[in-house]
Design a protein around this motif. Structure first.
Motif, PDB file in Angstrom:
ATOM      1  N   ALA A  82      -0.490   8.355   9.864  1.00 21.38           N
ATOM      2  CA  ALA A  82      -0.098   9.498  10.694  1.00 21.38           C
ATOM      3  C   ALA A  82      -1.131  10.619  10.620  1.00 21.38           C
ATOM      4  N   ARG A  83      -1.815  10.725   9.487  1.00 18.22           N
ATOM      5  CA  ARG A  83      -2.875  11.724   9.325  1.00 18.22           C
ATOM      6  C   ARG A  83      -4.222  11.228   9.842  1.00 18.22           C
ATOM      7  N   GLY A  84      -4.260   9.981  10.280  1.00 21.37           N
ATOM      8  CA  GLY A  84      -5.516   9.406  10.743  1.00 21.37           C
ATOM      9  C   GLY A  84      -6.346   8.788   9.637  1.00 21.37           C
ATOM     10  N   ASP A  85      -5.751   8.616   8.464  1.00 25.38           N
ATOM     11  CA  ASP A  85      -6.458   8.024   7.326  1.00 25.38           C
ATOM     12  C   ASP A  85      -6.289   6.515   7.357  1.00 25.38           C
ATOM     13  N   LEU A  86      -7.306   5.818   7.808  1.00 28.54           N
ATOM     14  CA  LEU A  86      -7.264   4.364   7.928  1.00 28.54           C
ATOM     15  C   LEU A  86      -7.794   3.658   6.687  1.00 28.54           C
ATOM     16  N   ALA A  87      -8.345   4.400   5.750  1.00 27.28           N
ATOM     17  CA  ALA A  87      -9.004   3.799   4.586  1.00 27.28           C
ATOM     18  C   ALA A  87      -8.081   2.881   3.775  1.00 27.28           C
ATOM     19  N   PRO A  88      -6.849   3.272   3.458  1.00 28.97           N
ATOM     20  CA  PRO A  88      -6.000   2.355   2.684  1.00 28.97           C
ATOM     21  C   PRO A  88      -5.710   1.049   3.411  1.00 28.97           C
ATOM     22  N   LEU A  89      -5.441   1.122   4.712  1.00 22.04           N
ATOM     23  CA  LEU A  89      -5.185  -0.098   5.481  1.00 22.04           C
ATOM     24  C   LEU A  89      -6.451  -0.942   5.566  1.00 22.04           C
ATOM     25  N   LEU A  90      -7.574  -0.301   5.819  1.00 19.13           N
ATOM     26  CA  LEU A  90      -8.827  -1.040   5.903  1.00 19.13           C
ATOM     27  C   LEU A  90      -9.160  -1.710   4.578  1.00 19.13           C
ATOM     28  N   GLY A  91      -8.903  -1.027   3.479  1.00 22.97           N
ATOM     29  CA  GLY A  91      -9.136  -1.621   2.163  1.00 22.97           C
ATOM     30  C   GLY A  91      -8.270  -2.853   1.946  1.00 22.97           C
ATOM     31  N   TRP A  92      -7.008  -2.756   2.325  1.00 16.50           N
ATOM     32  CA  TRP A  92      -6.103  -3.897   2.189  1.00 16.50           C
ATOM     33  C   TRP A  92      -6.560  -5.054   3.070  1.00 16.50           C
ATOM     34  N   LEU A  93      -6.914  -4.747   4.317  1.00 13.13           N
ATOM     35  CA  LEU A  93      -7.383  -5.789   5.227  1.00 13.13           C
ATOM     36  C   LEU A  93      -8.662  -6.447   4.725  1.00 13.13           C
ATOM     37  N   ARG A  94      -9.574  -5.663   4.186  1.00 13.99           N
ATOM     38  CA  ARG A  94     -10.822  -6.230   3.656  1.00 13.99           C
ATOM     39  C   ARG A  94     -10.543  -7.189   2.506  1.00 13.99           C
ATOM     40  N   ALA A  95      -9.619  -6.805   1.643  1.00 10.20           N
ATOM     41  CA  ALA A  95      -9.311  -7.646   0.481  1.00 10.20           C
ATOM     42  C   ALA A  95      -8.508  -8.885   0.856  1.00 10.20           C
ATOM     43  N   LYS A  96      -7.562  -8.736   1.760  1.00 11.63           N
ATOM     44  CA  LYS A  96      -6.622  -9.820   2.060  1.00 11.63           C
ATOM     45  C   LYS A  96      -6.981 -10.664   3.273  1.00 11.63           C
ATOM     46  N   VAL A  97      -7.731 -10.105   4.217  1.00 13.75           N
ATOM     47  CA  VAL A  97      -7.995 -10.804   5.470  1.00 13.75           C
ATOM     48  C   VAL A  97      -9.496 -10.972   5.717  1.00 13.75           C
ATOM     49  N   HIS A  98     -10.209  -9.867   5.803  1.00 11.70           N
ATOM     50  CA  HIS A  98     -11.615  -9.940   6.182  1.00 11.70           C
ATOM     51  C   HIS A  98     -12.444 -10.756   5.199  1.00 11.70           C
ATOM     52  N   GLY A  99     -12.150 -10.646   3.927  1.00 10.89           N
ATOM     53  CA  GLY A  99     -12.922 -11.347   2.914  1.00 10.89           C
ATOM     54  C   GLY A  99     -12.749 -12.856   2.915  1.00 10.89           C
ATOM     55  N   VAL A 100     -11.650 -13.331   3.484  1.00 14.73           N
ATOM     56  CA  VAL A 100     -11.378 -14.774   3.482  1.00 14.73           C
ATOM     57  C   VAL A 100     -11.216 -15.335   4.887  1.00 14.73           C
ATOM     58  N   GLY A 101     -11.390 -14.507   5.895  1.00 14.91           N
ATOM     59  CA  GLY A 101     -11.134 -14.915   7.273  1.00 14.91           C
ATOM     60  C   GLY A 101     -11.914 -16.124   7.726  1.00 14.91           C
ATOM     61  N   SER A 102     -13.147 -16.266   7.263  1.00 20.16           N
ATOM     62  CA  SER A 102     -13.942 -17.419   7.698  1.00 20.16           C
ATOM     63  C   SER A 102     -13.729 -18.633   6.801  1.00 20.16           C
ATOM     64  N   LEU A 103     -12.991 -18.469   5.724  1.00 16.39           N
ATOM     65  CA  LEU A 103     -12.771 -19.557   4.778  1.00 16.39           C
ATOM     66  C   LEU A 103     -11.438 -20.263   4.976  1.00 16.39           C
TER      67      LEU A 103
ATOM     68  N   VAL B 248       0.859  -1.191   0.000  1.00 19.79           N
ATOM     69  CA  VAL B 248       0.000   0.000   0.000  1.00 19.79           C
ATOM     70  C   VAL B 248       0.890   1.233   0.000  1.00 19.79           C
ATOM     71  N   PRO B 249       0.877   1.982  -1.098  1.00 18.84           N
ATOM     72  CA  PRO B 249       1.723   3.184  -1.169  1.00 18.84           C
ATOM     73  C   PRO B 249       1.360   4.192  -0.075  1.00 18.84           C
ATOM     74  N   ASP B 250       2.356   4.784   0.526  1.00 19.67           N
ATOM     75  CA  ASP B 250       2.177   5.851   1.520  1.00 19.67           C
ATOM     76  C   ASP B 250       1.273   5.456   2.681  1.00 19.67           C
ATOM     77  N   LEU B 251       1.337   4.209   3.097  1.00 20.49           N
ATOM     78  CA  LEU B 251       0.488   3.755   4.194  1.00 20.49           C
ATOM     79  C   LEU B 251       0.794   4.499   5.487  1.00 20.49           C
ATOM     80  N   ASP B 252       2.048   4.564   5.860  1.00 21.52           N
ATOM     81  CA  ASP B 252       2.402   5.201   7.131  1.00 21.52           C
ATOM     82  C   ASP B 252       2.079   6.689   7.179  1.00 21.52           C
TER      83      ASP B 252
END
Length: 90
Positions: A39-60, A31-35
């Protein structure tokens, strides 16, 4: 549970911390410029990555399969060691 002597949970906490460090390292590498965003309080990029990589397959997927799918490798103590070093020794 610590108060009643149920200390068997400690390894679970450590495994969770290791997985978190590994997932964060993978997110930082993809994720470009994640940190700066965090630092600005923008969680959207991390949340998007987590949704795609973790949350979407967590129960599978099980723990090891999820880590491998999200990060490209099984549980790796190197990411946890790097996290601890950066946090406490630098």
């Amino acid at each position: 549970h610590w108060y009643d002597g149920a200390i068997g949970y400690f390894p679970s906490y450590t495994l969770g911390a290791m997985a978190a460090a590994q997932l964060m390292a993978a997110a930082r590498s993809t994720v470009p410029d994640l940190d700066p965003g965090l630092a600005r309080g923008d969680l959207a990029p991390l949340l998007g990555w987590l949704r795609a990589k973790v949350h979407g397959v967590g129960s599978l997927l099980g723990f090891n399969d999820l880590l491998r799918a999200a990060t490209g490798k099984p549980l790796d103590p190197g990411d946890f060691t790097a996290h601890l070093t950066a946090r406490y020794l630098t």
